[in-house]
Each structure stands twice: as structure tokens, then as C-alpha cells.
Design a protein around this motif. Structure first.
Motif, PDB file in Angstrom:
ATOM      1  N   GLN A  13       0.831  -1.208   0.000  1.00 16.75           N
ATOM      2  CA  GLN A  13       0.000   0.000   0.000  1.00 16.75           C
ATOM      3  C   GLN A  13       0.867   1.260   0.000  1.00 16.75           C
ATOM      4  O   GLN A  13       0.486   2.275  -0.606  1.00 16.75           O
ATOM      5  N   VAL A  14       2.021   1.205   0.658  1.00 18.99           N
ATOM      6  CA  VAL A  14       2.971   2.334   0.562  1.00 18.99           C
ATOM      7  C   VAL A  14       3.302   2.561  -0.909  1.00 18.99           C
ATOM      8  O   VAL A  14       3.278   3.690  -1.416  1.00 18.99           O
ATOM      9  N   ASN A  15       3.567   1.458  -1.619  1.00 16.46           N
ATOM     10  CA  ASN A  15       3.903   1.546  -3.045  1.00 16.46           C
ATOM     11  C   ASN A  15       2.737   2.145  -3.841  1.00 16.46           C
ATOM     12  O   ASN A  15       2.926   3.017  -4.697  1.00 16.46           O
ATOM     13  N   SER A  16       1.521   1.701  -3.538  1.00 17.07           N
ATOM     14  CA  SER A  16       0.337   2.196  -4.263  1.00 17.07           C
ATOM     15  C   SER A  16       0.142   3.691  -4.060  1.00 17.07           C
ATOM     16  O   SER A  16      -0.238   4.415  -4.986  1.00 17.07           O
ATOM     17  N   GLU A  17       0.391   4.152  -2.832  1.00 17.18           N
ATOM     18  CA  GLU A  17       0.193   5.583  -2.558  1.00 17.18           C
ATOM     19  C   GLU A  17       1.265   6.415  -3.265  1.00 17.18           C
ATOM     20  O   GLU A  17       0.978   7.506  -3.768  1.00 17.18           O
ATOM     21  N   ILE A  18       2.484   5.879  -3.327  1.00 20.30           N
ATOM     22  CA  ILE A  18       3.534   6.612  -4.055  1.00 20.30           C
ATOM     23  C   ILE A  18       3.219   6.596  -5.554  1.00 20.30           C
ATOM     24  O   ILE A  18       3.409   7.596  -6.255  1.00 20.30           O
ATOM     25  N   ALA A  21       0.825   9.321  -6.229  1.00 18.54           N
ATOM     26  CA  ALA A  21       1.512  10.620  -6.333  1.00 18.54           C
ATOM     27  C   ALA A  21       2.163  10.769  -7.706  1.00 18.54           C
ATOM     28  O   ALA A  21       2.059  11.821  -8.357  1.00 18.54           O
ATOM     29  N   TYR A  22       2.792   9.695  -8.151  1.00 19.47           N
ATOM     30  CA  TYR A  22       3.494   9.714  -9.445  1.00 19.47           C
ATOM     31  C   TYR A  22       2.499   9.965 -10.586  1.00 19.47           C
ATOM     32  O   TYR A  22       2.758  10.743 -11.509  1.00 19.47           O
ATOM     33  N   LEU A  23       1.336   9.285 -10.490  1.00 19.40           N
ATOM     34  CA  LEU A  23       0.282   9.459 -11.500  1.00 19.40           C
ATOM     35  C   LEU A  23      -0.199  10.908 -11.520  1.00 19.40           C
ATOM     36  O   LEU A  23      -0.362  11.510 -12.592  1.00 19.40           O
ATOM     37  N   TYR A  24      -0.400  11.477 -10.335  1.00 19.86           N
ATOM     38  CA  TYR A  24      -0.953  12.835 -10.300  1.00 19.86           C
ATOM     39  C   TYR A  24       0.090  13.878 -10.688  1.00 19.86           C
ATOM     40  O   TYR A  24      -0.266  14.913 -11.274  1.00 19.86           O
ATOM     41  N   TRP A  42      -4.328  21.636  -8.860  1.00 21.54           N
ATOM     42  CA  TRP A  42      -5.127  20.629  -8.136  1.00 21.54           C
ATOM     43  C   TRP A  42      -4.373  19.295  -8.108  1.00 21.54           C
ATOM     44  O   TRP A  42      -4.303  18.621  -7.074  1.00 21.54           O
ATOM     45  N   MET A  43      -3.788  18.929  -9.245  1.00 20.75           N
ATOM     46  CA  MET A  43      -3.057  17.656  -9.335  1.00 20.75           C
ATOM     47  C   MET A  43      -1.792  17.661  -8.477  1.00 20.75           C
ATOM     48  O   MET A  43      -1.450  16.651  -7.851  1.00 20.75           O
ATOM     49  N   GLU A  44      -1.099  18.804  -8.460  1.00 17.76           N
ATOM     50  CA  GLU A  44       0.122  18.873  -7.643  1.00 17.76           C
ATOM     51  C   GLU A  44      -0.207  18.721  -6.165  1.00 17.76           C
ATOM     52  O   GLU A  44       0.492  18.020  -5.422  1.00 17.76           O
ATOM     53  N   ILE A  45      -1.282  19.373  -5.727  1.00 16.00           N
ATOM     54  CA  ILE A  45      -1.704  19.249  -4.317  1.00 16.00           C
ATOM     55  C   ILE A  45      -2.105  17.799  -4.038  1.00 16.00           C
ATOM     56  O   ILE A  45      -1.750  17.225  -3.001  1.00 16.00           O
ATOM     57  N   GLN A  46      -2.821  17.203  -5.000  1.00 19.97           N
ATOM     58  CA  GLN A  46      -3.249  15.808  -4.839  1.00 19.97           C
ATOM     59  C   GLN A  46      -2.026  14.894  -4.700  1.00 19.97           C
ATOM     60  O   GLN A  46      -1.988  13.994  -3.859  1.00 19.97           O
ATOM     61  N   ALA A  47      -1.020  15.142  -5.542  1.00 17.08           N
ATOM     62  CA  ALA A  47       0.203  14.323  -5.491  1.00 17.08           C
ATOM     63  C   ALA A  47       0.884  14.462  -4.130  1.00 17.08           C
ATOM     64  O   ALA A  47       1.339  13.466  -3.543  1.00 17.08           O
ATOM     65  N   GLN A  48       0.932  15.678  -3.611  1.00 17.64           N
ATOM     66  CA  GLN A  48       1.565  15.880  -2.299  1.00 17.64           C
ATOM     67  C   GLN A  48       0.769  15.176  -1.199  1.00 17.64           C
ATOM     68  O   GLN A  48       1.348  14.626  -0.252  1.00 17.64           O
ATOM     69  N   GLU A  49      -0.552  15.182  -1.332  1.00 19.78           N
ATOM     70  CA  GLU A  49      -1.369  14.462  -0.341  1.00 19.78           C
ATOM     71  C   GLU A  49      -1.076  12.966  -0.392  1.00 19.78           C
ATOM     72  O   GLU A  49      -1.044  12.287   0.629  1.00 19.78           O
ATOM     73  N   GLU A  50      -0.872  12.452  -1.607  1.00 20.95           N
ATOM     74  CA  GLU A  50      -0.575  11.010  -1.741  1.00 20.95           C
ATOM     75  C   GLU A  50       0.757  10.663  -1.080  1.00 20.95           C
ATOM     76  O   GLU A  50       0.894   9.593  -0.463  1.00 20.95           O
ATOM     77  N   LEU A  51       1.737  11.565  -1.203  1.00 18.76           N
ATOM     78  CA  LEU A  51       3.017  11.307  -0.523  1.00 18.76           C
ATOM     79  C   LEU A  51       2.812  11.285   0.990  1.00 18.76           C
ATOM     80  O   LEU A  51       3.433  10.483   1.700  1.00 18.76           O
ATOM     81  N   ASN A  92     -11.505   6.683 -11.416  1.00 19.06           N
ATOM     82  CA  ASN A  92     -11.346   5.225 -11.486  1.00 19.06           C
ATOM     83  C   ASN A  92     -10.193   4.755 -10.602  1.00 19.06           C
ATOM     84  O   ASN A  92     -10.278   3.714  -9.934  1.00 19.06           O
ATOM     85  N   HIS A  93      -9.101   5.528 -10.614  1.00 18.91           N
ATOM     86  CA  HIS A  93      -7.945   5.153  -9.802  1.00 18.91           C
ATOM     87  C   HIS A  93      -8.308   5.184  -8.313  1.00 18.91           C
ATOM     88  O   HIS A  93      -7.935   4.279  -7.552  1.00 18.91           O
TER      89      HIS A  93
END
Ligand code: OFO
Length: 166
Positions: A13-18, A21-24, A42-51, A92-93
Motif C-alpha cells: 500500500q505504501v507503493n500504491s500511494e507513491i 503521487a506519481y500518477l498525479y 489541483w493535481m500537484e496538491i493531490q500528489a503531495q497528499e498522496e506522498l 477510477n484510480h
């Protein structure tokens, strides 16, 4: 300590969350390339939240006296045919991530791992918000269709998103 099956699942799950972030970040780059800077924000903030999500899991593994193990991160897609195509992919993701979190919870319950179950409940609630936020933008894009003024206004709205402390 954690049982090996639970530890392996949390490391995945750590891998999935990273990966999220990579996707966003990849989507942020796409939106920059079509000059939709509000969507890119919006995507950059989303990516940071995923990290931050990956770090939450990483810290939990450490707190349980175990060792997080980093695996390769898959390459995300790089192009989308339209803002709606990209946002539909986000939705979907996030649905897929919700399923993964549910699987983690089911495993924790099966193993009577109450501390992991409690930790995961934050993610269960977060996924409701993640799906709703993506779906909200998808629905707005459907309404906007090919109206450039509507797209401009939505881009402006998304430019206001900032990182929230959780
Ligand atoms: Fe971590 O919530 Fe999105 O993927």
C-alpha cells in the motif's frame, strides 16, 4: 510487531500511494502542457497528499517495529485525450485504491490486528472524500462539455486549492 502477511500488504500500500503521487504529478504535467494551470495546481496538491498518505503508512510500519521495504514504482501514463479523460482516470484510480484499502481492512480483521484496523479507518474515511472530490470535477466537466468559458471558470476554481493539514 506485525504478521508477515499484514506487513507485506501494508508495504504494497505504501507503493500504491507513491504510485498515486506519481500518477498525479504526471497529470499535473499534462495539464501544464495544455495551459490549464488550475487543474495542474489541483493535481500537484493531490500528489503531495498522496506522498503524505504513503508516509502515514511508512510511519505506522516503523512504529510497529517493522521495516518498510521499497519496491519499484510503475511508470504512470503521460497523456490524456481531454481534461475529462484525465479526471475520469482519477476517479477510477481512487475507486481502485478504495478497494485496496478495504482489502487491507479485511485482512486486519481476519488476523484480529486491531491496531492496524484502527490506523486504516483514517484511510477508509479519506477514500470517501477522494472519490467524491474526483467525481465532483468529472460531473462539472460533463456539464461544461465543450464550453470554453465554463472550462476557464473551473480552471480558476481549481487554482485555489491548497494543501490542507490533516
Ligand atoms: Fe491516497 O488517496 Fe488517493 O490514491
Amino acid at each position: 510487531m506485525l504478521k508477515d502477511t499484514m506487513l507485506d500488504r501494508l508495504n504494497e500500500q505504501v507503493n500504491s500511494e507513491i504510485y498515486s503521487a506519481y500518477l498525479y504529478f504526471s497529470m499535473a504535467g499534462y495539464f501544464e502542457s495544455v495551459n490549464l494551470k488550475g487543474f495542474a495546481n489541483w493535481m500537484e496538491i493531490q500528489a503531495q497528499e498522496e506522498l503524505a498518505h504513503s508516509h502515514r503508512l511508512y510511519s505506522y510500519i516503523i512504529d510497529k517495529g517493522e521495516r518498510p521495504k521499497m519496491a519499484a514504482i510503475d511508470a504512470p501514463p503521460q497523456d490524456w485525450s481531454s481534461p475529462l479523460d484525465a479526471m475520469q482516470d482519477v476517479y477510477n484510480h481512487e475507486c481502485k485504491i478504495s478497494e485496496q484499502i478495504n482489502e487491507c481492512v479485511s485482512l486486519a480483521l481476519k488476523e484480529s490486528d486491531h491496531s492496524t484496523n484502527t490506523m486504516l479507518q483514517w484511510f477508509v474515511s479519506e477514500q470517501v472524500e477522494e472519490e467524491a472530490a474526483a467525481d465532483d470535477i468529472v460531473q462539472k466537466l460533463r456539464l461544461i462539455s465543450d464550453n470554453s468559458t465554463g472550462l476557464f471558470l473551473l480552471d480558476n476554481e481549481l487554482s485555489k486549492r491548497s494543501l490542507e493539514a490533516d
